[in-house]
Motif scaffolding. Sequence first.
Motif, PDB file in Angstrom:
ATOM      1  N   TYR A  76     -38.024  15.772  -0.169  1.00  0.00           N
ATOM      2  CA  TYR A  76     -37.835  14.266   0.651  1.00  0.00           C
ATOM      3  C   TYR A  76     -36.242  13.875   0.333  1.00  0.00           C
ATOM      4  CZ  TYR A  76     -38.188   9.410   1.924  1.00  0.00           C
ATOM      5  OH  TYR A  76     -37.958   8.158   2.530  1.00  0.00           O
ATOM      6  N   ARG A  77     -35.808  14.271  -0.485  1.00  0.00           N
ATOM      7  CA  ARG A  77     -34.271  13.933  -0.956  1.00  0.00           C
ATOM      8  C   ARG A  77     -33.362  14.231   0.401  1.00  0.00           C
ATOM      9  NH1 ARG A  77     -33.506  17.077  -6.443  1.00  0.00           N
ATOM     10  NH2 ARG A  77     -34.522  18.695  -5.393  1.00  0.00           N
ATOM     11  N   TYR A  78     -33.822  15.468   0.818  1.00  0.00           N
ATOM     12  CA  TYR A  78     -32.979  15.910   1.728  1.00  0.00           C
ATOM     13  C   TYR A  78     -33.361  15.370   3.292  1.00  0.00           C
ATOM     14  CZ  TYR A  78     -31.290  19.437  -1.232  1.00  0.00           C
ATOM     15  OH  TYR A  78     -30.666  19.803  -2.304  1.00  0.00           O
ATOM     16  N   THR A  79     -34.701  15.182   3.476  1.00  0.00           N
ATOM     17  CA  THR A  79     -35.157  14.503   4.850  1.00  0.00           C
ATOM     18  C   THR A  79     -35.083  13.222   4.986  1.00  0.00           C
ATOM     19  OG1 THR A  79     -37.354  14.415   3.806  1.00  0.00           O
ATOM     20  CG2 THR A  79     -37.051  16.580   4.942  1.00  0.00           C
ATOM     21  N   GLN A  80     -34.796  12.325   3.919  1.00  0.00           N
ATOM     22  CA  GLN A  80     -34.472  10.912   4.008  1.00  0.00           C
ATOM     23  C   GLN A  80     -32.979  10.752   4.549  1.00  0.00           C
ATOM     24  OE1 GLN A  80     -34.395   8.835   0.353  1.00  0.00           O
ATOM     25  NE2 GLN A  80     -33.462  10.544  -0.756  1.00  0.00           N
ATOM     26  N   LYS A  81     -32.167  11.806   4.573  1.00  0.00           N
ATOM     27  CA  LYS A  81     -30.905  11.826   5.019  1.00  0.00           C
ATOM     28  C   LYS A  81     -30.836  12.065   6.443  1.00  0.00           C
ATOM     29  CE  LYS A  81     -28.864  13.288   0.648  1.00  0.00           C
ATOM     30  NZ  LYS A  81     -28.090  14.274  -0.052  1.00  0.00           N
ATOM     31  N   ILE A  82     -31.761  12.425   7.105  1.00  0.00           N
ATOM     32  CA  ILE A  82     -31.968  12.448   8.662  1.00  0.00           C
ATOM     33  C   ILE A  82     -32.015  11.216   9.447  1.00  0.00           C
ATOM     34  CG2 ILE A  82     -33.300  13.527  10.530  1.00  0.00           C
ATOM     35  CD1 ILE A  82     -34.453  15.665   8.602  1.00  0.00           C
ATOM     36  N   SER A  83     -31.045  10.740  10.066  1.00  0.00           N
ATOM     37  CA  SER A  83     -31.045   9.547  10.832  1.00  0.00           C
ATOM     38  C   SER A  83     -32.118   9.208  11.217  1.00  0.00           C
ATOM     39  CB  SER A  83     -29.714   9.429  11.570  1.00  0.00           C
ATOM     40  OG  SER A  83     -29.532   8.218  12.233  1.00  0.00           O
ATOM     41  N   LEU A 117     -46.283  10.556  14.950  1.00  0.00           N
ATOM     42  CA  LEU A 117     -45.527  11.504  13.804  1.00  0.00           C
ATOM     43  C   LEU A 117     -45.066  10.809  12.564  1.00  0.00           C
ATOM     44  CD1 LEU A 117     -44.522  14.447  13.376  1.00  0.00           C
ATOM     45  CD2 LEU A 117     -42.696  13.684  14.894  1.00  0.00           C
ATOM     46  N   GLU A 118     -44.470   9.436  13.058  1.00  0.00           N
ATOM     47  CA  GLU A 118     -43.643   8.847  11.968  1.00  0.00           C
ATOM     48  C   GLU A 118     -44.452   8.550  10.902  1.00  0.00           C
ATOM     49  OE1 GLU A 118     -40.648   4.965  11.781  1.00  0.00           O
ATOM     50  OE2 GLU A 118     -41.514   5.409  13.716  1.00  0.00           O
ATOM     51  N   ARG A 119     -45.741   8.178  11.129  1.00  0.00           N
ATOM     52  CA  ARG A 119     -46.531   7.775   9.908  1.00  0.00           C
ATOM     53  C   ARG A 119     -46.725   8.976   8.835  1.00  0.00           C
ATOM     54  NH1 ARG A 119     -51.815   6.407  13.045  1.00  0.00           N
ATOM     55  NH2 ARG A 119     -52.653   6.916  10.878  1.00  0.00           N
ATOM     56  N   PHE A 120     -46.635  10.099   9.119  1.00  0.00           N
ATOM     57  CA  PHE A 120     -46.723  11.308   8.270  1.00  0.00           C
ATOM     58  C   PHE A 120     -45.425  11.967   7.801  1.00  0.00           C
ATOM     59  CE2 PHE A 120     -50.260  10.572  10.737  1.00  0.00           C
ATOM     60  CZ  PHE A 120     -51.447  10.711   9.884  1.00  0.00           C
ATOM     61  N   THR A 121     -44.259  11.540   8.222  1.00  0.00           N
ATOM     62  CA  THR A 121     -42.923  12.137   8.006  1.00  0.00           C
ATOM     63  C   THR A 121     -41.979  11.280   7.429  1.00  0.00           C
ATOM     64  OG1 THR A 121     -41.779  11.539  10.041  1.00  0.00           O
ATOM     65  CG2 THR A 121     -43.129  13.737  10.006  1.00  0.00           C
ATOM     66  N   ARG A 122     -42.301  10.064   7.128  1.00  0.00           N
ATOM     67  CA  ARG A 122     -41.354   8.966   6.710  1.00  0.00           C
ATOM     68  C   ARG A 122     -40.068   9.075   6.932  1.00  0.00           C
ATOM     69  NH1 ARG A 122     -42.054   9.428   0.188  1.00  0.00           N
ATOM     70  NH2 ARG A 122     -41.625  11.396   0.520  1.00  0.00           N
ATOM     71  N   ILE A 123     -39.950   9.407   8.333  1.00  0.00           N
ATOM     72  CA  ILE A 123     -38.473   9.395   9.069  1.00  0.00           C
ATOM     73  C   ILE A 123     -38.571   8.625  10.140  1.00  0.00           C
ATOM     74  CG2 ILE A 123     -36.758  10.830  10.012  1.00  0.00           C
ATOM     75  CD1 ILE A 123     -37.885  13.347   8.622  1.00  0.00           C
ATOM     76  N   PRO A 124     -37.626   7.560  10.338  1.00  0.00           N
ATOM     77  CA  PRO A 124     -37.676   6.925  11.587  1.00  0.00           C
ATOM     78  C   PRO A 124     -37.801   7.765  12.987  1.00  0.00           C
ATOM     79  CG  PRO A 124     -36.057   6.089  10.162  1.00  0.00           C
ATOM     80  CD  PRO A 124     -36.419   7.463   9.778  1.00  0.00           C
ATOM     81  N   VAL A 125     -38.785   7.296  13.918  1.00  0.00           N
ATOM     82  CA  VAL A 125     -38.761   7.962  15.113  1.00  0.00           C
ATOM     83  C   VAL A 125     -38.742   7.238  16.140  1.00  0.00           C
ATOM     84  CG1 VAL A 125     -40.740   9.053  16.435  1.00  0.00           C
ATOM     85  CG2 VAL A 125     -40.856   9.483  14.004  1.00  0.00           C
ATOM     86  N   GLU A 126     -37.863   7.553  17.303  1.00  0.00           N
ATOM     87  CA  GLU A 126     -37.734   7.059  18.423  1.00  0.00           C
ATOM     88  C   GLU A 126     -38.489   7.653  19.759  1.00  0.00           C
ATOM     89  OE1 GLU A 126     -33.939   5.839  21.692  1.00  0.00           O
ATOM     90  OE2 GLU A 126     -33.613   6.364  19.692  1.00  0.00           O
ATOM     91  N   HIS A 127     -39.232   7.252  20.452  1.00  0.00           N
ATOM     92  CA  HIS A 127     -40.255   7.892  21.255  1.00  0.00           C
ATOM     93  C   HIS A 127     -39.722   7.493  22.475  1.00  0.00           C
ATOM     94  CE1 HIS A 127     -44.505   9.488  21.640  1.00  0.00           C
ATOM     95  NE2 HIS A 127     -43.597  10.141  22.556  1.00  0.00           N
TER      96      HIS A 127
END
Length: 467
Positions: A273-280, A297-307
Amino acid sequence: MSETDTRDGEQENEPTPEEGMTACRYSTYEIVSKVAYLIGVPEHIFLKEHEAPRQEVYERLDGIKAARIIRHLCVVRTAIERNFKAINDKMRMEYRSIFSLPEYIPAESLRQLSEDGADFIRKSSTKLCHHIIEINRLISGRISNCRPLFPLWVNWQYIQELFIMPNGLKEEGTKEAAALYYANRGAYPYQMYINWTPRDEGNILYNDRKFMTLLYQWHNDRFLEYSKVSDVSSHTKGSIYDFIEGSGKTVVVVDCENSDPYKLCATLRNLDYRYTQKISRIILFDDVHAASAWDILERFTRIPVEHMLVERIKQDKSLVDIKLTARACREHYTNQVDSFVIVSSDSDYWGLISSLPEARFLLMLERDKCGMDLKKTLVNEGIFYCYIDDFYSGNAEEIKVSALFREMHRYIDSTVRLNVNEMFREALRATRVEMGEAERKQFMDKHIKGMQMSINDRGDVVIEFKK
């Protein structure tokens, strides 16, 4: 360069089960750690770096009462089997109880069982084998409480049988098990008793891949879910981390038509997560015919999702690739995105890659959907790619279950509507039965509110009223 280029030329072939057993750096240790905890493998084994059982699994399960009870019952059972003659002599000749023999039976296990309300000592137990019988009874009755610890893709019956001593509620069964254990003690995993036919298999808890392969073989079955018991190499993950670290701004663009939401979710959750949190953000380009799980998907990745839901002008022609390409260009030139992770196996996206020479790209592919021409081109151009099929997928169960429940609730809402008040009023009208308010209330409380639902062999829901 791709992850498969590091495998001595075996670029396109999934490792066979035999090869996978030796490729321990790709294996996981979640299942074997849980089994090791439950059968009573000593705690110090979990603390050794070179051993398979993991300390974090021990600590997690030790906080679960159901797991603790099974573990300590197994510890005591093995201790009795291992020292049966010495304990039996002490009990017969010196009138000692097993509580006074800490040199043979761990006092900590006896204390923990008593504290957890799983005391196996009975006044009627006049022989040492009676204690084993009572332990077997408790294990048989409680082992199912540990079923939620294992994922759905594991055949629970195979796991459960490891803990059930054959004919273990009778003296002759305990004697047969003891004889088998004594004769093959060194073959048992960490010398802890389990129900199996001992054979020279090495350490059966060496890793998840080996254990699951053997477990299914013992039942004349084949285990084929290798992505659930193995992970990609540290080289692959390191290359992804280097890509993100070297980026100014990273966006993941996903062709939902040509990608699997569960594999992608497993891949992203399996990265640090130290790296994936840097994904915009993740931008999903979804077609009406794609899987509905993309919505969550967003609920399980903790990365903002635009659908982005892409409608079709012609029903036989998708516009996802055009929309994705156009949006990626806009992100690059307008929003200063310099790095893209493309999740798709479609070779058409080479047009996007070659059109943005100043941008950096990393591709996440699926083995069966991607042709050799695209992969050769990526290698020749120095663009890293990896297979999302190769990431550990055992952590995707949560999103799969959530997606299933979501669709089942949607189906129920659209097809089933039952209001018991309306049903009762209609029944009174059709039958011309007259009831006062008090009588109606009593009928409702007695017969309708207690109705039960069952499912027949065809899968039909049957509602039965309490009479």
